[in-house]
Design a protein around this motif. Structure first.
Motif, PDB file in Angstrom:
ATOM      1  N   ARG A 256      -7.888  -2.000   4.876  1.00  0.00           N
ATOM      2  CA  ARG A 256      -6.729  -1.225   4.449  1.00  0.00           C
ATOM      3  C   ARG A 256      -6.661  -1.102   2.931  1.00  0.00           C
ATOM      4  O   ARG A 256      -6.375  -0.026   2.395  1.00  0.00           O
ATOM      5  CB  ARG A 256      -5.452  -1.890   4.978  1.00  0.00           C
ATOM      6  N   ILE A 257      -6.921  -2.200   2.227  1.00  0.00           N
ATOM      7  CA  ILE A 257      -6.874  -2.167   0.765  1.00  0.00           C
ATOM      8  C   ILE A 257      -7.986  -1.299   0.206  1.00  0.00           C
ATOM      9  O   ILE A 257      -7.780  -0.508  -0.732  1.00  0.00           O
ATOM     10  CB  ILE A 257      -6.961  -3.602   0.209  1.00  0.00           C
ATOM     11  N   GLN A 258      -9.176  -1.421   0.765  1.00  0.00           N
ATOM     12  CA  GLN A 258     -10.294  -0.604   0.288  1.00  0.00           C
ATOM     13  C   GLN A 258     -10.040   0.879   0.556  1.00  0.00           C
ATOM     14  O   GLN A 258     -10.351   1.727  -0.292  1.00  0.00           O
ATOM     15  CB  GLN A 258     -11.590  -1.040   0.962  1.00  0.00           C
TER      16      GLN A 258
ATOM     17  N   PRO B 112      -0.237   2.688 -10.037  1.00  0.00           N
ATOM     18  CA  PRO B 112      -0.153   2.239  -8.631  1.00  0.00           C
ATOM     19  C   PRO B 112      -0.710   0.849  -8.381  1.00  0.00           C
ATOM     20  O   PRO B 112      -0.211   0.139  -7.499  1.00  0.00           O
ATOM     21  CB  PRO B 112      -0.969   3.298  -7.877  1.00  0.00           C
ATOM     22  N   LEU B 113      -1.745   0.415  -9.116  1.00  0.00           N
ATOM     23  CA  LEU B 113      -2.399  -0.847  -8.787  1.00  0.00           C
ATOM     24  C   LEU B 113      -1.491  -2.061  -8.938  1.00  0.00           C
ATOM     25  O   LEU B 113      -1.548  -2.970  -8.104  1.00  0.00           O
ATOM     26  CB  LEU B 113      -3.666  -1.008  -9.633  1.00  0.00           C
ATOM     27  N   PRO B 114      -0.655  -2.174  -9.971  1.00  0.00           N
ATOM     28  CA  PRO B 114       0.263  -3.323 -10.008  1.00  0.00           C
ATOM     29  C   PRO B 114       1.204  -3.374  -8.808  1.00  0.00           C
ATOM     30  O   PRO B 114       1.543  -4.462  -8.333  1.00  0.00           O
ATOM     31  CB  PRO B 114       1.033  -3.114 -11.322  1.00  0.00           C
ATOM     32  N   HIS B 115       1.619  -2.217  -8.316  1.00  0.00           N
ATOM     33  CA  HIS B 115       2.464  -2.205  -7.118  1.00  0.00           C
ATOM     34  C   HIS B 115       1.667  -2.656  -5.895  1.00  0.00           C
ATOM     35  O   HIS B 115       2.206  -3.323  -5.008  1.00  0.00           O
ATOM     36  CB  HIS B 115       3.012  -0.797  -6.885  1.00  0.00           C
TER      37      HIS B 115
ATOM     38  N   ILE C 164       0.838  -1.202   0.000  1.00  0.00           N
ATOM     39  CA  ILE C 164       0.000   0.000   0.000  1.00  0.00           C
ATOM     40  C   ILE C 164       0.872   1.251   0.000  1.00  0.00           C
ATOM     41  O   ILE C 164       0.610   2.219  -0.731  1.00  0.00           O
ATOM     42  CB  ILE C 164      -0.943  -0.019   1.217  1.00  0.00           C
ATOM     43  N   GLY C 165       1.926   1.242   0.804  1.00  0.00           N
ATOM     44  CA  GLY C 165       2.831   2.382   0.817  1.00  0.00           C
ATOM     45  C   GLY C 165       3.536   2.582  -0.515  1.00  0.00           C
ATOM     46  O   GLY C 165       3.703   3.722  -0.977  1.00  0.00           O
ATOM     47  N   ALA C 166       3.931   1.477  -1.164  1.00  0.00           N
ATOM     48  CA  ALA C 166       4.597   1.586  -2.466  1.00  0.00           C
ATOM     49  C   ALA C 166       3.657   2.138  -3.524  1.00  0.00           C
ATOM     50  O   ALA C 166       4.051   2.959  -4.360  1.00  0.00           O
ATOM     51  CB  ALA C 166       5.125   0.217  -2.895  1.00  0.00           C
ATOM     52  N   ALA C 167       2.400   1.700  -3.507  1.00  0.00           N
ATOM     53  CA  ALA C 167       1.424   2.205  -4.475  1.00  0.00           C
ATOM     54  C   ALA C 167       1.162   3.694  -4.265  1.00  0.00           C
ATOM     55  O   ALA C 167       1.041   4.463  -5.229  1.00  0.00           O
ATOM     56  CB  ALA C 167       0.124   1.414  -4.357  1.00  0.00           C
ATOM     57  N   SER C 168       1.077   4.131  -3.007  1.00  0.00           N
ATOM     58  CA  SER C 168       0.871   5.550  -2.724  1.00  0.00           C
ATOM     59  C   SER C 168       2.063   6.376  -3.204  1.00  0.00           C
ATOM     60  O   SER C 168       1.888   7.476  -3.751  1.00  0.00           O
ATOM     61  CB  SER C 168       0.650   5.759  -1.226  1.00  0.00           C
TER      62      SER C 168
ATOM     63  N   HIS D 293       2.115   9.404  -6.218  1.00  0.00           N
ATOM     64  CA  HIS D 293       2.682  10.748  -6.119  1.00  0.00           C
ATOM     65  C   HIS D 293       3.816  10.944  -7.125  1.00  0.00           C
ATOM     66  O   HIS D 293       3.971  12.025  -7.690  1.00  0.00           O
ATOM     67  CB  HIS D 293       3.214  10.989  -4.706  1.00  0.00           C
ATOM     68  N   ALA D 294       4.634   9.890  -7.359  1.00  0.00           N
ATOM     69  CA  ALA D 294       5.807  10.040  -8.214  1.00  0.00           C
ATOM     70  C   ALA D 294       5.437  10.301  -9.670  1.00  0.00           C
ATOM     71  O   ALA D 294       6.121  11.055 -10.364  1.00  0.00           O
ATOM     72  CB  ALA D 294       6.689   8.800  -8.113  1.00  0.00           C
ATOM     73  N   VAL D 295       4.372   9.661 -10.156  1.00  0.00           N
ATOM     74  CA  VAL D 295       3.989   9.819 -11.563  1.00  0.00           C
ATOM     75  C   VAL D 295       3.227  11.111 -11.791  1.00  0.00           C
ATOM     76  O   VAL D 295       2.853  11.422 -12.924  1.00  0.00           O
ATOM     77  CB  VAL D 295       3.148   8.625 -12.045  1.00  0.00           C
ATOM     78  N   GLY D 296       2.967  11.854 -10.709  1.00  0.00           N
ATOM     79  CA  GLY D 296       2.307  13.143 -10.873  1.00  0.00           C
ATOM     80  C   GLY D 296       0.850  13.046 -11.194  1.00  0.00           C
ATOM     81  O   GLY D 296       0.336  13.838 -12.004  1.00  0.00           O
ATOM     82  N   VAL D 297       0.141  12.073 -10.591  1.00  0.00           N
ATOM     83  CA  VAL D 297      -1.299  11.985 -10.806  1.00  0.00           C
ATOM     84  C   VAL D 297      -1.944  13.240 -10.256  1.00  0.00           C
ATOM     85  O   VAL D 297      -1.746  13.599  -9.092  1.00  0.00           O
ATOM     86  CB  VAL D 297      -1.886  10.738 -10.108  1.00  0.00           C
TER      87      VAL D 297
END
Length: 307
Positions: A169-171, A149-152, A112-116, A120-124
Protein backbone atom coordinates in the motif's frame (compact mmCIF):
# COMPACT_ATOMS: atom_id res chain seq x y z
CA UNK A 1 -2.06 19.08 35.64
CA UNK A 2 1.14 17.33 36.70
CA UNK A 3 0.28 17.89 40.37
CA UNK A 4 -3.25 16.57 39.88
CA UNK A 5 -1.92 13.48 38.12
CA UNK A 6 0.62 12.77 40.89
CA UNK A 7 -1.98 13.17 43.65
CA UNK A 8 -4.46 10.88 41.90
CA UNK A 9 -1.98 8.01 41.55
CA UNK A 10 -3.10 4.70 43.02
CA UNK A 11 -2.39 0.96 42.86
CA UNK A 12 -4.20 0.67 39.52
CA UNK A 13 -2.55 0.94 36.13
CA UNK A 14 -0.95 -1.15 33.42
CA UNK A 15 2.37 -2.78 34.26
CA UNK A 16 5.31 -2.57 31.86
CA UNK A 17 8.31 -4.31 33.38
CA UNK A 18 9.07 -2.57 36.67
CA UNK A 19 6.79 0.37 35.86
CA UNK A 20 3.08 0.70 36.45
CA UNK A 21 1.51 3.37 34.25
CA UNK A 22 -1.87 4.80 35.18
CA UNK A 23 -1.84 8.07 33.20
CA UNK A 24 -0.17 9.79 30.26
CA UNK A 25 -0.03 13.58 29.99
CA UNK A 26 0.42 15.89 27.04
CA UNK A 27 -0.43 19.57 27.51
CA UNK A 28 -4.04 19.57 28.77
CA UNK A 29 -4.82 16.05 27.48
CA UNK A 30 -4.83 13.13 29.90
CA UNK A 31 -5.02 9.40 29.16
CA UNK A 32 -6.04 7.22 32.12
CA UNK A 33 -5.07 3.55 31.99
CA UNK A 34 -6.05 0.46 34.00
CA UNK A 35 -6.15 -3.29 33.52
CA UNK A 36 -9.89 -3.63 34.25
CA UNK A 37 -13.06 -1.58 34.00
CA UNK A 38 -13.46 -1.42 37.78
CA UNK A 39 -9.91 -0.16 38.28
CA UNK A 40 -10.38 2.40 35.52
CA UNK A 41 -13.49 3.74 37.25
CA UNK A 42 -11.52 4.13 40.50
CA UNK A 43 -8.75 6.00 38.67
CA UNK A 44 -11.30 8.25 37.01
CA UNK A 45 -13.04 9.04 40.31
CA UNK A 46 -9.79 9.97 42.05
CA UNK A 47 -8.71 12.09 39.11
CA UNK A 48 -12.07 13.89 39.04
CA UNK A 49 -11.86 14.53 42.80
CA UNK A 50 -8.38 16.05 42.50
CA UNK A 51 -9.57 18.23 39.62
CA UNK A 52 -12.46 19.57 41.73
CA UNK A 53 -10.08 20.26 44.63
CA UNK A 54 -7.96 22.35 42.27
CA UNK A 55 -10.98 24.28 40.99
CA UNK A 56 -11.24 22.33 37.74
CA UNK A 57 -13.72 19.83 36.40
CA UNK A 58 -13.79 17.16 33.70
CA UNK A 59 -15.81 18.16 30.65
CA UNK A 60 -18.01 15.18 29.86
CA UNK A 61 -18.91 16.70 26.49
CA UNK A 62 -15.26 16.49 25.40
CA UNK A 63 -14.26 13.37 27.34
CA UNK A 64 -15.96 11.03 24.90
CA UNK A 65 -13.25 8.47 24.36
CA UNK A 66 -13.48 5.39 26.56
CA UNK A 67 -11.85 2.49 24.74
CA UNK A 68 -11.04 -1.11 25.63
CA UNK A 69 -8.05 -2.80 23.98
CA UNK A 70 -9.37 -6.25 23.15
CA UNK A 71 -9.94 -8.34 20.05
CA UNK A 72 -13.58 -8.72 21.06
CA UNK A 73 -16.00 -5.94 21.89
CA UNK A 74 -16.11 -5.50 25.68
CA UNK A 75 -18.46 -3.13 27.47
CA UNK A 76 -16.80 -0.71 29.89
CA UNK A 77 -19.32 1.79 31.30
CA UNK A 78 -17.60 4.74 33.00
CA UNK A 79 -19.26 7.58 34.89
CA UNK A 80 -18.16 11.07 35.86
CA UNK A 81 -20.46 13.04 38.15
CA UNK A 82 -23.35 10.72 37.37
CA UNK A 83 -22.90 11.08 33.60
CA UNK A 84 -21.92 8.06 31.50
CA UNK A 85 -19.00 8.47 29.11
CA UNK A 86 -19.66 7.00 25.66
CA UNK A 87 -17.44 4.09 24.63
CA UNK A 88 -15.77 4.20 21.22
CA UNK A 89 -13.91 1.67 19.10
CA UNK A 90 -11.29 4.13 17.89
CA UNK A 91 -10.00 7.62 18.66
CA UNK A 92 -7.16 9.93 17.67
CA UNK A 93 -4.49 10.94 20.17
CA UNK A 94 -1.55 13.16 19.20
CA UNK A 95 -2.44 12.68 15.56
CA UNK A 96 -2.41 8.87 15.66
CA UNK A 97 -5.51 6.68 15.30
CA UNK A 98 -5.88 4.06 18.05
CA UNK A 99 -8.32 1.18 17.63
CA UNK A 100 -9.76 -1.20 20.18
CA UNK A 101 -8.24 -4.14 18.28
CA UNK A 102 -4.77 -2.65 18.63
CA UNK A 103 -4.04 -2.82 14.89
CA UNK A 104 -2.07 -0.25 12.92
CA UNK A 105 -3.49 -0.98 9.45
CA UNK A 106 -6.33 1.55 9.83
CA UNK A 107 -3.85 4.27 10.80
CA UNK A 108 -1.63 3.53 7.79
CA UNK A 109 -4.61 3.60 5.42
CA UNK A 110 -5.69 6.90 6.98
CA UNK A 111 -2.21 8.30 6.50
CA UNK A 112 -2.21 7.33 2.83
CA UNK A 113 -5.57 9.01 2.34
CA UNK A 114 -4.37 12.17 4.11
CA UNK A 115 -1.24 12.35 1.95
CA UNK A 116 -3.31 11.94 -1.23
CA UNK A 117 -5.65 14.72 -0.09
CA UNK A 118 -2.69 17.04 0.56
CA UNK A 119 -1.26 16.19 -2.87
CA UNK A 120 -4.48 17.43 -4.45
CA UNK A 121 -4.98 20.38 -2.07
CA UNK A 122 -1.58 21.98 -2.73
CA UNK A 123 -2.22 21.82 -6.46
CA UNK A 124 0.62 19.51 -7.45
CA UNK A 125 0.48 19.56 -11.24
CA UNK A 126 -0.63 16.36 -12.92
CA UNK A 127 1.68 16.11 -15.93
CA UNK A 128 0.44 12.77 -17.15
CA UNK A 129 -0.25 13.02 -20.85
CA UNK A 130 1.62 16.30 -21.34
CA UNK A 131 4.15 16.39 -24.13
CA UNK A 132 7.70 16.35 -22.78
CA UNK A 133 6.52 15.84 -19.23
CA UNK A 134 9.16 13.19 -18.62
CA UNK A 135 12.03 15.50 -19.46
CA UNK A 136 14.56 16.25 -16.76
CA UNK A 137 13.55 19.86 -16.45
CA UNK A 138 9.97 18.99 -15.57
CA UNK A 139 11.06 17.26 -12.35
CA UNK A 140 13.00 20.17 -10.85
CA UNK A 141 10.21 21.01 -8.40
CA UNK A 142 10.03 17.43 -7.11
CA UNK A 143 11.48 18.16 -3.62
CA UNK A 144 8.89 20.89 -3.11
CA UNK A 145 6.07 18.71 -4.40
CA UNK A 146 6.88 15.75 -2.15
CA UNK A 147 7.68 17.86 0.93
CA UNK A 148 3.93 18.32 1.44
CA UNK A 149 2.40 14.80 1.24
CA UNK A 150 5.24 12.64 2.61
CA UNK A 151 5.22 14.03 6.19
CA UNK A 152 1.49 13.31 6.33
CA UNK A 153 2.08 9.80 5.03
CA UNK A 154 4.98 8.87 7.33
CA UNK A 155 3.92 10.54 10.60
CA UNK A 156 4.57 8.07 13.43
CA UNK A 157 6.08 5.46 11.09
CA UNK A 158 8.92 4.63 13.50
CA UNK A 159 6.62 2.30 15.44
CA UNK A 160 4.77 0.71 12.53
CA UNK A 161 4.87 -3.07 12.16
CA UNK A 162 5.23 -3.47 8.42
CA UNK A 163 3.42 -6.35 6.73
CA UNK A 164 3.36 -7.28 3.07
CA UNK A 165 0.02 -5.54 2.71
CA UNK A 166 1.19 -2.28 4.27
CA UNK A 167 4.41 -2.36 2.23
CA UNK A 168 2.42 -2.78 -0.95
CA UNK A 169 0.00 0.00 0.00
CA UNK A 170 2.78 2.45 0.87
CA UNK A 171 4.74 1.66 -2.28
CA UNK A 172 1.61 2.08 -4.41
CA UNK A 173 0.88 5.47 -2.82
CA UNK A 174 4.48 6.62 -3.24
CA UNK A 175 4.61 5.64 -6.90
CA UNK A 176 1.27 7.34 -7.51
CA UNK A 177 2.85 10.61 -6.29
CA UNK A 178 6.02 10.10 -8.33
CA UNK A 179 4.19 9.17 -11.51
CA UNK A 180 2.01 12.24 -11.12
CA UNK A 181 5.09 14.48 -11.00
CA UNK A 182 6.94 12.57 -13.74
CA UNK A 183 4.01 12.75 -16.12
CA UNK A 184 3.48 9.02 -16.36
CA UNK A 185 0.59 6.67 -15.82
CA UNK A 186 0.31 2.97 -15.08
CA UNK A 187 -0.38 2.33 -18.75
CA UNK A 188 3.23 3.22 -19.53
CA UNK A 189 4.34 0.02 -17.72
CA UNK A 190 7.55 1.60 -16.43
CA UNK A 191 9.23 0.01 -13.41
CA UNK A 192 9.25 1.93 -10.17
CA UNK A 193 13.04 1.79 -9.96
CA UNK A 194 13.32 3.52 -13.34
CA UNK A 195 11.01 6.34 -12.30
CA UNK A 196 12.85 6.81 -9.00
CA UNK A 197 16.23 6.84 -10.71
CA UNK A 198 15.15 9.46 -13.22
CA UNK A 199 13.68 11.65 -10.49
CA UNK A 200 16.60 11.07 -8.12
CA UNK A 201 14.67 9.89 -5.05
CA UNK A 202 15.25 6.89 -2.81
CA UNK A 203 12.45 4.41 -2.04
CA UNK A 204 10.09 5.49 0.71
CA UNK A 205 10.24 2.01 2.25
CA UNK A 206 14.00 2.46 2.66
CA UNK A 207 13.48 5.73 4.52
CA UNK A 208 10.91 4.09 6.79
CA UNK A 209 13.16 1.14 7.62
CA UNK A 210 16.13 3.43 8.29
CA UNK A 211 14.06 5.59 10.66
CA UNK A 212 12.73 2.52 12.49
CA UNK A 213 16.24 1.16 12.99
CA UNK A 214 17.49 4.59 14.05
CA UNK A 215 14.78 4.75 16.72
CA UNK A 216 15.76 1.26 17.84
CA UNK A 217 19.27 2.54 18.45
CA UNK A 218 17.90 5.46 20.48
CA UNK A 219 15.94 3.04 22.66
CA UNK A 220 18.95 0.87 23.42
CA UNK A 221 21.11 3.89 24.24
CA UNK A 222 18.60 5.41 26.67
CA UNK A 223 19.70 5.26 30.30
CA UNK A 224 17.96 2.73 32.58
CA UNK A 225 14.71 4.03 34.00
CA UNK A 226 13.60 5.97 30.91
CA UNK A 227 9.99 5.03 30.23
CA UNK A 228 10.33 4.33 26.46
CA UNK A 229 13.21 1.94 27.11
CA UNK A 230 11.38 0.20 29.94
CA UNK A 231 8.25 -0.28 27.83
CA UNK A 232 10.34 -1.57 24.92
CA UNK A 233 12.14 -4.16 27.04
CA UNK A 234 9.12 -5.20 29.11
CA UNK A 235 7.57 -8.64 28.60
CA UNK A 236 3.74 -8.61 28.90
CA UNK A 237 2.24 -10.91 31.50
CA UNK A 238 -0.83 -13.08 31.21
CA UNK A 239 -2.09 -15.31 28.44
CA UNK A 240 -2.49 -14.35 24.82
CA UNK A 241 -5.88 -14.92 23.18
CA UNK A 242 -6.47 -17.86 20.91
CA UNK A 243 -5.32 -17.60 17.33
CA UNK A 244 -2.15 -16.56 15.62
CA UNK A 245 -0.16 -14.24 17.90
CA UNK A 246 0.43 -10.76 16.57
CA UNK A 247 3.93 -9.58 15.85
CA UNK A 248 5.31 -7.25 18.50
CA UNK A 249 7.26 -4.23 17.32
CA UNK A 250 10.35 -5.47 19.15
CA UNK A 251 10.25 -8.80 17.31
CA UNK A 252 9.60 -7.07 14.01
CA UNK A 253 12.43 -4.55 14.27
CA UNK A 254 14.86 -7.21 15.58
CA UNK A 255 14.12 -9.35 12.54
CA UNK A 256 14.49 -6.27 10.34
CA UNK A 257 17.98 -5.60 11.76
CA UNK A 258 18.95 -9.22 11.17
CA UNK A 259 17.66 -9.36 7.59
CA UNK A 260 18.76 -5.90 6.43
CA UNK A 261 21.92 -5.26 8.48
CA UNK A 262 23.06 -8.78 9.36
CA UNK A 263 23.03 -8.03 13.11
CA UNK A 264 21.72 -11.04 15.11
CA UNK A 265 19.25 -10.33 17.95
CA UNK A 266 21.71 -11.37 20.67
CA UNK A 267 24.22 -8.73 19.47
CA UNK A 268 21.70 -6.01 18.69
CA UNK A 269 21.96 -4.08 21.96
CA UNK A 270 25.78 -4.13 21.90
CA UNK A 271 26.08 -2.98 18.29
CA UNK A 272 23.40 -0.30 18.45
CA UNK A 273 24.82 0.96 21.76
CA UNK A 274 27.71 2.59 19.87
CA UNK A 275 26.18 5.54 18.04
CA UNK A 276 28.91 5.89 15.40
CA UNK A 277 28.84 2.20 14.50
CA UNK A 278 25.07 2.09 14.29
CA UNK A 279 24.93 5.26 12.18
CA UNK A 280 27.50 3.85 9.74
CA UNK A 281 25.44 0.67 9.35
CA UNK A 282 22.32 2.68 8.60
CA UNK A 283 24.15 4.66 5.93
CA UNK A 284 25.02 1.38 4.20
CA UNK A 285 21.41 0.20 4.19
CA UNK A 286 20.38 -0.77 0.65
CA UNK A 287 16.92 -0.38 -0.88
CA UNK A 288 14.54 -3.35 -0.67
CA UNK A 289 15.00 -5.74 -3.57
CA UNK A 290 11.29 -6.16 -4.30
CA UNK A 291 10.40 -3.74 -7.10
CA UNK A 292 7.60 -5.11 -9.24
CA UNK A 293 6.07 -3.71 -12.39
CA UNK A 294 2.83 -1.90 -11.43
CA UNK A 295 0.16 -4.53 -10.77
CA UNK A 296 -3.58 -4.65 -10.37
CA UNK A 297 -3.43 -3.27 -6.81
CA UNK A 298 -1.55 -0.21 -8.09
CA UNK A 299 -4.13 0.25 -10.84
CA UNK A 300 -6.96 0.25 -8.31
CA UNK A 301 -5.16 2.85 -6.18
CA UNK A 302 -4.59 4.97 -9.27
CA UNK A 303 -8.25 4.81 -10.20
CA UNK A 304 -9.25 5.82 -6.67
CA UNK A 305 -6.90 8.78 -6.83
CA UNK A 306 -8.28 9.94 -10.17
CA UNK A 307 -11.84 9.71 -8.84
Amino acid sequence: MDRISRRSQGPEGVRFGNHRISSLLFADDVVLMASSGQDLQHVLERFAAECEAAGMRISTSKSEEAMVLDRKRVACPLQVGGEVLPQVEEFKYLGVLFTSEGKIEREIDRRIGAASAVMHAVGVPDRRGEEGAESKGEALDLPVNLSFPLPHLTYGHELWVMTERTRSRIQAAEMSFLRRVAGRSLRDRVRSSVTREELGVEPLLLRIERSQLRWLGHLFRMPPGRLPREVFQACPTGRRPRGRPRTRWRNYVSRLAWERLGVPPEELEEVSGVREVWASLLRLLLPPTHDPVPDQADEEDEEDEED
